[in-house]
Write an enzyme that holds these catalytic residues in place. Structure first.
Site, mmCIF file in Angstrom:
data_model
loop_
_atom_site.group_PDB
_atom_site.id
_atom_site.type_symbol
_atom_site.label_atom_id
_atom_site.label_comp_id
_atom_site.label_asym_id
_atom_site.label_seq_id
_atom_site.Cartn_x
_atom_site.Cartn_y
_atom_site.Cartn_z
ATOM 1 N N CYS A 89 0.692 -1.237 0.115
ATOM 2 C CA CYS A 89 -0.053 0.043 -0.015
ATOM 3 C C CYS A 89 0.802 1.331 0.029
ATOM 4 O O CYS A 89 0.350 2.423 -0.274
ATOM 5 C CB CYS A 89 -0.950 0.136 1.252
ATOM 6 S SG CYS A 89 -2.238 -1.152 1.272
ATOM 7 N N GLN A 149 -5.112 -8.870 6.313
ATOM 8 C CA GLN A 149 -5.274 -7.774 6.918
ATOM 9 C C GLN A 149 -6.449 -7.321 7.846
ATOM 10 O O GLN A 149 -6.443 -6.760 8.933
ATOM 11 C CB GLN A 149 -5.357 -6.835 5.646
ATOM 12 C CG GLN A 149 -3.692 -6.853 5.141
ATOM 13 C CD GLN A 149 -3.503 -5.602 4.106
ATOM 14 O OE1 GLN A 149 -4.387 -4.545 4.092
ATOM 15 N NE2 GLN A 149 -2.417 -5.747 3.169
ATOM 16 N N ARG A 208 -19.830 9.290 1.127
ATOM 17 C CA ARG A 208 -21.034 9.074 1.452
ATOM 18 C C ARG A 208 -21.432 9.881 2.650
ATOM 19 O O ARG A 208 -21.252 9.184 3.761
ATOM 20 C CB ARG A 208 -21.611 7.450 1.638
ATOM 21 C CG ARG A 208 -21.217 6.725 0.398
ATOM 22 C CD ARG A 208 -21.758 5.115 0.364
ATOM 23 N NE ARG A 208 -20.993 4.659 1.593
ATOM 24 C CZ ARG A 208 -19.849 4.078 1.459
ATOM 25 N NH1 ARG A 208 -19.309 3.942 0.336
ATOM 26 N NH2 ARG A 208 -19.308 3.343 2.292
ATOM 27 N N SER A 235 -11.119 0.573 4.409
ATOM 28 C CA SER A 235 -10.881 1.484 3.082
ATOM 29 C C SER A 235 -11.731 0.683 1.948
ATOM 30 O O SER A 235 -12.314 -0.258 2.127
ATOM 31 C CB SER A 235 -9.424 1.613 2.750
ATOM 32 O OG SER A 235 -8.924 0.264 2.534
ATOM 33 N N HIS A 336 -9.214 3.824 -1.611
ATOM 34 C CA HIS A 336 -7.740 3.368 -1.558
ATOM 35 C C HIS A 336 -7.204 2.610 -2.682
ATOM 36 O O HIS A 336 -7.233 1.356 -2.778
ATOM 37 C CB HIS A 336 -7.693 2.549 -0.193
ATOM 38 C CG HIS A 336 -6.363 1.861 0.196
ATOM 39 N ND1 HIS A 336 -5.222 2.421 -0.335
ATOM 40 C CD2 HIS A 336 -6.047 0.866 1.006
ATOM 41 C CE1 HIS A 336 -4.181 1.838 0.162
ATOM 42 N NE2 HIS A 336 -4.649 0.791 0.908
ATOM 43 N N CYS A 366 0.614 1.957 6.748
ATOM 44 C CA CYS A 366 0.796 0.551 6.859
ATOM 45 C C CYS A 366 0.921 -0.223 5.677
ATOM 46 O O CYS A 366 0.317 0.513 4.601
ATOM 47 C CB CYS A 366 -0.432 0.105 7.746
ATOM 48 S SG CYS A 366 -2.272 -0.168 7.125
ATOM 49 N N GLY A 368 1.270 -4.062 3.491
ATOM 50 C CA GLY A 368 1.424 -5.666 3.533
ATOM 51 C C GLY A 368 2.631 -6.087 3.643
ATOM 52 O O GLY A 368 3.683 -5.572 3.326
#
Length: 380
Positions: A89, A149, A208, A235, A336, A366, A368
């Protein structure tokens, strides 16, 4: 001594899964922000020494070094190279770090850092269809179960005693902040609208506003039957791209461009592969120690909202006022797009720093496998 300054930062709107941007090839989505770098600065693309591009799922349309295909798709000279980075990420945040290192060391004078992910076209996990990335020695050390995750986010909520209500309230705040920022036009300067089938896409599609804690409480946990993590406080799966034009101050002066900020300090750390998502805490400690700054010196934080528990645990560790964290909303509302998210966060943070005259901003994500990047920008 060379430095690394940012002279332009731009992003696409973030498209929701199977939304407006899903029909666009990721190389073309990348080329769009490269086009915008040229349009907004007037820079000759032939002067760019390299394009460093983040992308996580490097398979299918996102393979064959998408940085290079993006350069060529944008019509830039064939002499301009490109390289693709995977730090999960944080890939495009790492791209900024590599670009800054190249500038400071003298390898580059002008470089573009950024990234892309089209999660609609290349679903998450696509690269793992032909065997497991975990070999025998990894499994002997950590076991056969692939790191999850979502379970990691649940473990963080457990460890920091974060309730379901707190997670949902944070998610609602992310949407409300993003909605306010959109309505106020705060994103206008950073977003490069994309025309799709004759329709101009100008805003992020995942926002939203108007939700309630009661409505979110009705959602089922996504990863554990008795869990607290849901689709609403995690996300979104998204499509998007972002790019930053970076130079040395001397090169910016020669080009007649005004630096917006400099990369003050950069750091990266490893952390446990499970729960995987705690890396921003040691990364923040490390970048502050390297910088000589204190947490109170930082005026704004961008902490990637992979899951609400990640940000709330981080804020708890540093006793940070949540009003200074992701003030324009985060990935829970905006989305994301994995490989593009680091550059998207940095673009948003930089524009916010300029609008509010904030000297220092800190970004962390953060990643992976148990890693995290942290970057401090200084406004110029």
């Amino acid at each position: 001594m060379n430095d690394a300054v940012i002279v332009a930062a731009v992003r696409t709107p973030v498209g929701k899964r199977n939304g407006s941007l899903s029909s666009i090839h990721p190389a073309d989505l990348s080329a769009h922000v490269l086009d915008q770098i040229v349009e907004r600065t007037g820079i000759d693309p032939g002067t760019v020494d390299d394009v460093v591009w983040g992308c996580v799922s490097q398979v299918g349309e996102q393979t064959f070094d998408i940085a290079r295909t993006a350069v060529l798709s944008a019509g830039w000279p064939e002499s301009v190279p490109g390289t693709t980075v995977d730090r999960q990420c944080g890939s495009s945040q790492q791209a900024v770090h590599f670009a800054a290192a190249g500038l400071i060391s003298g390898q580059y004078d002008v470089v573009v850092a950024g990234g892309v992910e089209s999660m609609s076209r290349i679903p998450m996990g696509s690269a793992q269809t032909n065997g497991s990335p975990l070999g025998r020695r990894y499994r002997e050390r950590y076991g056969d179960e692939f790191p999850n995750q979502g379970i990691g986010a649940e473990m963080i909520a457990d460890k920091w005693a974060i309730s379901r209500t707190q997670l949902d309230e944070f998610a609602l705040a992310s949407h409300e902040r993003a909605a306010r920022a959109t309505a106020a036009g705060y994103f206008d300067a950073e977003i490069a609208p994309v025309v799709v089938d004759g329709v101009k896409v100008t805003t992020d599609e995942g926002i939203r506003a108007g939700g309630t804690v009661e409505k979110l409480a009705s959602l089922k946990p996504a990863f554990r039957e008795d869990g607290r993590i849901t689709a609403a406080n995690a996300s979104q799966i998204s499509d998007g791209s972002a790019a930053l034009l970076m130079m040395t101050s001397a090169a910016a002066t020669a080009a007649g461009l005004t630096p917006l900020a400099r990369v003050h300090t950069a750091a990266v750390v490893g952390s446990a592969p499970m729960p995987m998502l705690t890396g921003p805490i040691p990364a923040t400690h490390k970048v502050l120690a390297k910088s000589g700054l204190k947490i109170d010196d930082i005026g704004v934080f961008e902490v990637n909202e992979a899951f609400a528990s990640v940000v709330l645990a981080w804020a708890s560790e540093f006793d940070v006022d949540l009003a200074t964290v992701n003030p324009r909303g985060g990935a829970i509302a905006l989305g994301h797009p994995l490989g593009g998210s680091g550059a998207r966060l940095m673009t948003t943070m930089l524009h916010h720093m300029r609008a509010e005259n904030i000297r220092y901003g800190l970004q962390t994500m953060c990643e992976g496998g148990g890693q995290a990047n942290a970057t401090i920008l200084e406004l110029l």
